[in-house]
Enzyme design. Structure first.
Site, PDB file in Angstrom:
ATOM      1  N   ASP A   6     -30.880  68.553  21.827  1.00 56.34           N
ATOM      2  CA  ASP A   6     -32.138  68.120  22.586  1.00 56.34           C
ATOM      3  C   ASP A   6     -33.467  68.822  21.911  1.00 56.34           C
ATOM      4  O   ASP A   6     -33.661  70.102  21.749  1.00 56.34           O
ATOM      5  CB  ASP A   6     -32.155  68.763  24.091  1.00 56.34           C
ATOM      6  CG  ASP A   6     -33.295  68.145  24.936  1.00 56.34           C
ATOM      7  OD1 ASP A   6     -34.141  67.602  24.209  1.00 56.34           O
ATOM      8  OD2 ASP A   6     -33.444  68.403  26.147  1.00 56.34           O
ATOM      9  N   ASP A 101     -35.215  61.700  21.115  1.00 57.15           N
ATOM     10  CA  ASP A 101     -35.132  63.209  21.027  1.00 57.15           C
ATOM     11  C   ASP A 101     -33.839  63.970  21.317  1.00 57.15           C
ATOM     12  O   ASP A 101     -33.876  64.865  21.369  1.00 57.15           O
ATOM     13  CB  ASP A 101     -36.330  63.888  21.482  1.00 57.15           C
ATOM     14  CG  ASP A 101     -36.148  63.663  23.185  1.00 57.15           C
ATOM     15  OD1 ASP A 101     -35.470  62.971  23.481  1.00 57.15           O
ATOM     16  OD2 ASP A 101     -37.162  64.517  23.925  1.00 57.15           O
ATOM     17  N   GLU A 102     -32.899  63.066  21.305  1.00 60.93           N
ATOM     18  CA  GLU A 102     -31.567  63.575  21.733  1.00 60.93           C
ATOM     19  C   GLU A 102     -30.392  62.803  21.067  1.00 60.93           C
ATOM     20  O   GLU A 102     -30.540  61.578  20.945  1.00 60.93           O
ATOM     21  CB  GLU A 102     -31.313  63.485  23.445  1.00 60.93           C
ATOM     22  CG  GLU A 102     -31.943  64.300  24.317  1.00 60.93           C
ATOM     23  CD  GLU A 102     -31.915  64.084  25.650  1.00 60.93           C
ATOM     24  OE1 GLU A 102     -31.863  64.940  26.376  1.00 60.93           O
ATOM     25  OE2 GLU A 102     -31.141  62.902  26.185  1.00 60.93           O
TER      26      GLU A 102
END
Length: 351
Positions: A6, A101-102
């Site tokens: 993350d 973003d993960e």
């Protein structure tokens, strides 16, 4: 063994990466800094320490942190950074992109070769920091659910690993809304049933949860036990088509109460729809028509997707006020896009 990587405060971190003078300072990504208007779509941890949060109005964020540096969103830049990061992660292990973003990584084979999850995570964090200056928190566990919830325990730059028993020991005393995939409306329904913690949820018979929530009840039961399992799927495509609602008025109008009532109605309707589909929206758009001309729309994209009616309403009304409130409109609509699945929906379609 699964990792969830993350990127911490990703949008703000990208700006700090590009501009060295912003590093270590409170950075807020929001609307139009020149006009001092907008909604906060991301904030660095230095800004969060002052109480700044996503969906906060510009002026409220400024009151919380007068020293904050406000920058305008640059989504093309964020996508470029994301593509570089995901290519790097995919070279390490099978990688499933969960959002901009993960990403989930299946490091089972790496573990078999004698490396620990902490070693792999430390390598990823060091490379992202040294090459891109992007901080990253990583969770590790036997399935995606545990990995995801571990990644949220220690931010920024944290690493947390749990097995199923450790998951139960740590999370069972936690409020039920800490369970990933248990949204606000679900948590409220559970509280009405006397279920306030994840442990209390795990203690309820599966039949009760299925009766109350249908198929979602099975997910809640397994998730509460840390037992919802499926493989990482590098082929899974993120995102779905948009959903929206619009209304054509009998006459052109600027009546504030009518616009607010319509926006509130649509916000609740769309929130309920994405919650039923177990999704969240990253982009909220407002669409209007002047007379019978072609529709015009403006949108705001959040760093953290939402399924909350009050978030949707706040963003929609801000967008309307900023762009369209000076002229009578014939049509008003709200559209949600960049939809991403919550964990249990992602797992469901990853076979």
């Amino acid at each position: 063994m699964i990792l969830l990587c993350d990127m911490n405060s990703f949008f703000a971190s990208v700006h700090q990466s590009m501009q060295p003078e912003l590093r270590g300072k409170p950075v807020v990504v929001a609307g139009n800094p020149e006009k001092r208007k907008g909604i906060v779509v991301a904030a660095s941890y230095e800004a969060k320490a002052y109480g700044v949060y996503t969906t906060m109005r510009y002026r409220d964020a400024w009151k919380c942190c007068p020293k904050a540096i406000f920058v305008q969103p640059e989504h093309t830049l964020y996508r470029q950074y994301s593509e570089v990061i995901m290519r790097f992660l995919s070279r390490i292990a099978p990688c499933e992109v969960a959002s901009v973003d993960e990403a989930y990584l299946d490091i089972t084979e790496i573990i078999k070769r004698g490396h620990s999850p902490k070693e792999v995570a430390s390598y990823i964090q060091r490379k992202l920091e040294s090459e891109l200056r992007i901080p990253c928190s990583i969770g590790a566990g036997p399935n995606k659910l545990i990995a995801k919830m571990c990644a949220d325990v220690k931010k920024p730059r944290g690493f947390v690993e749990m097995g199923q028993r450790q998951f139960q020991a740590y999370f069972w005393p936690q409020p039920v809304n800490r369970l990933h995939g248990c949204g606000k409306s679900t948590a409220e329904k559970l509280k009405q049933k006397g279920i306030h913690t994840i442990g209390q949820l795990a203690a309820r018979p599966l039949e009760d949860l299925q009766q109350w929530f249908g198929k979602k009840g099975e997910y809640l039961y397994k998730a509460a036990w840390g037992a919802y399992v499926s493989p990482v799927n590098p082929e899974r495509k993120k995102g779905e088509k948009s959903i929206g609602s619009s209304r054509t008025f009998a006459v052109d109008t600027m009546e504030r109460s009518l616009i607010e009532q319509t926006a509130r109605e649509f916000s609740h309707k769309l929130a309920e729809k994405v919650q039923r589909q177990h999704k969240r929206a990253a982009t909220v758009s407002v669409e209007v028509k002047f007379d019978y001309r072609q529709a015009v729309s403006r949108s705001i994209t959040l760093e953290v997707p939402t399924d909350r009616a009050d978030d949707i309403y706040r963003i929609a009304m801000h967008t309307y006020e900023l762009h369209f409130s000076d002229r009578p409109i014939r049509l008003f609509g709200i559209r949600l896009s960049n939809l991403t699945a919550q964990v249990y929906e992602q797992l469901k379609f990853s076979f």
